[in-house]
Design a protein around this motif. Structure first.
Motif, PDB file in Angstrom:
ATOM      1  N   ARG A  79      34.643  39.793  40.645  1.00 14.31           N
ATOM      2  CA  ARG A  79      34.719  41.151  41.184  1.00 14.31           C
ATOM      3  C   ARG A  79      34.339  42.110  40.055  1.00 14.31           C
ATOM      4  O   ARG A  79      35.104  42.317  39.110  1.00 14.31           O
ATOM      5  CB  ARG A  79      36.127  41.448  41.700  1.00 14.31           C
ATOM      6  CG  ARG A  79      36.559  40.506  42.820  1.00 14.31           C
ATOM      7  CD  ARG A  79      38.016  40.720  43.183  1.00 14.31           C
ATOM      8  NE  ARG A  79      38.504  39.625  44.019  1.00 14.31           N
ATOM      9  CZ  ARG A  79      39.774  39.423  44.328  1.00 14.31           C
ATOM     10  NH1 ARG A  79      40.704  40.255  43.859  1.00 14.31           N
ATOM     11  NH2 ARG A  79      40.133  38.406  45.088  1.00 14.31           N
ATOM     12  N   VAL A 124      34.289  45.143  39.543  1.00 14.78           N
ATOM     13  CA  VAL A 124      35.172  46.259  39.211  1.00 14.78           C
ATOM     14  C   VAL A 124      36.161  45.885  38.113  1.00 14.78           C
ATOM     15  O   VAL A 124      36.671  46.754  37.407  1.00 14.78           O
ATOM     16  CB  VAL A 124      35.922  46.750  40.473  1.00 14.78           C
ATOM     17  CG1 VAL A 124      36.914  45.703  40.970  1.00 14.78           C
ATOM     18  CG2 VAL A 124      36.636  48.075  40.207  1.00 14.78           C
ATOM     19  N   THR A 152      41.389  47.510  34.858  1.00 12.17           N
ATOM     20  CA  THR A 152      41.540  47.020  36.230  1.00 12.17           C
ATOM     21  C   THR A 152      41.626  45.503  36.248  1.00 12.17           C
ATOM     22  O   THR A 152      42.427  44.922  36.991  1.00 12.17           O
ATOM     23  CB  THR A 152      40.353  47.495  37.096  1.00 12.17           C
ATOM     24  OG1 THR A 152      40.277  48.920  37.048  1.00 12.17           O
ATOM     25  CG2 THR A 152      40.519  47.047  38.534  1.00 12.17           C
TER      26      THR A 152
END
Length: 246
Positions: free
Chosen positions: A205, A207, A230
């Motif tokens: 992912r 992000v 994150t």
């Protein structure tokens, strides 16, 4: 207390008769191991590479996943943190075989090693073979179990792209190198009573890694590979969820 590197092989030999447990797979096995009773002292050990041991590429010293986990544990227990010590190999990276000291007498041990064993390359070739990784992981986790016989031990899986295919010696078809190394490390961890928690899906992912170029803790800037804030949060949530923390 720590167990120095000189005794790792001896300890492994003395305890190599441990019962083989199932290899950790996508979802951790149940039931979840129980930590010491709430309110009591809890010795929390951390042993790892740049992601786990140093928390590099988080924006602040309180943001690495092991720091977030420590803060969560401190809500319920009286925490003493113990860090193991690692060095670097000829490629300048921290691997399963470059552990100098392991924590001793702890209640919870989190390990984050193996990503560099899986991914390190020299002259376009992978440096470590599956046999190298299996031997180093078995030595390490056997020593950890001997030094921490009552501990819950969890090992973070390889932080890397699980879609990258690689032809293992003796195999007819390409396989995911990340998944292969997770399986090898997970088997060694399970032999000694611990569990591997995969995280390559979190790596995938974007992000959790991007954008690159942001200022980070310790003078780093995000590089597109290591987890950003994150990503560290996602790793922490996964481990805390598996531990079923209050």
């Amino acid at each position: 207390m720590i167990l120095d590197r000189r005794t790792l092989l001896t300890t492994a030999a003395l305890t190599a008769s441990a019962t083989l447990l199932p290899v950790a797979a996508g979802a951790p096995a149940t039931p979840v191991p129980t930590l010491v009773a709430p309110g009591r002292p809890l010795r929390y050990a951390v042993l790892g590479d740049s992601i786990t041991g140093r928390g590099s590429f988080a924006s602040h010293e309180a943001r690495p996943w092991t720091a977030l986990l420590q803060a969560r544990l401190a809500r319920t227990w009286q925490i003493t943190r113990v860090n193991g010590a690692t060095s670097r190999d000829k490629q300048g990276v921290t691997c399963l075989a470059t552990v100098d000291t392991v924590p001793f007498g702890c209640d919870l041990v989190v390990v984050g090693l193996g990503s560099n064993d899986c991914l390190a390359q020299r002259d376009g070739r992978y440096v470590y073979t599956p046999d190298d990784t299996y031997a180093a992981a078995r030595t390490l986790f056997t020593a950890l179990a001997a030094a921490n016989p009552d501990a819950v031990v969890v090992s973070l899986g390889v932080w890397g792209d699980s879609t990258v295919r690689w032809t293992r010696s003796g195999s007819a078809h390409p396989v995911s190198r990340v998944e292969c190394f997770d399986e090898l490390i997970g088997e060694c961890c399970a032999e000694s009573g611990g569990t591997l928690i995969p995280c390559s899906d979190l790596y995938n992912r974007s992000v959790n890694r991007l954008p690159a170029g942001r200022r980070a803790f310790g003078g780093y800037t995000t590089d597109g590979y290591h987890p950003n804030d994150t990503g560290h949060e996602a790793i922490y949530q996964r481990v805390a969820g598996w531990l079923d923390l209050p």
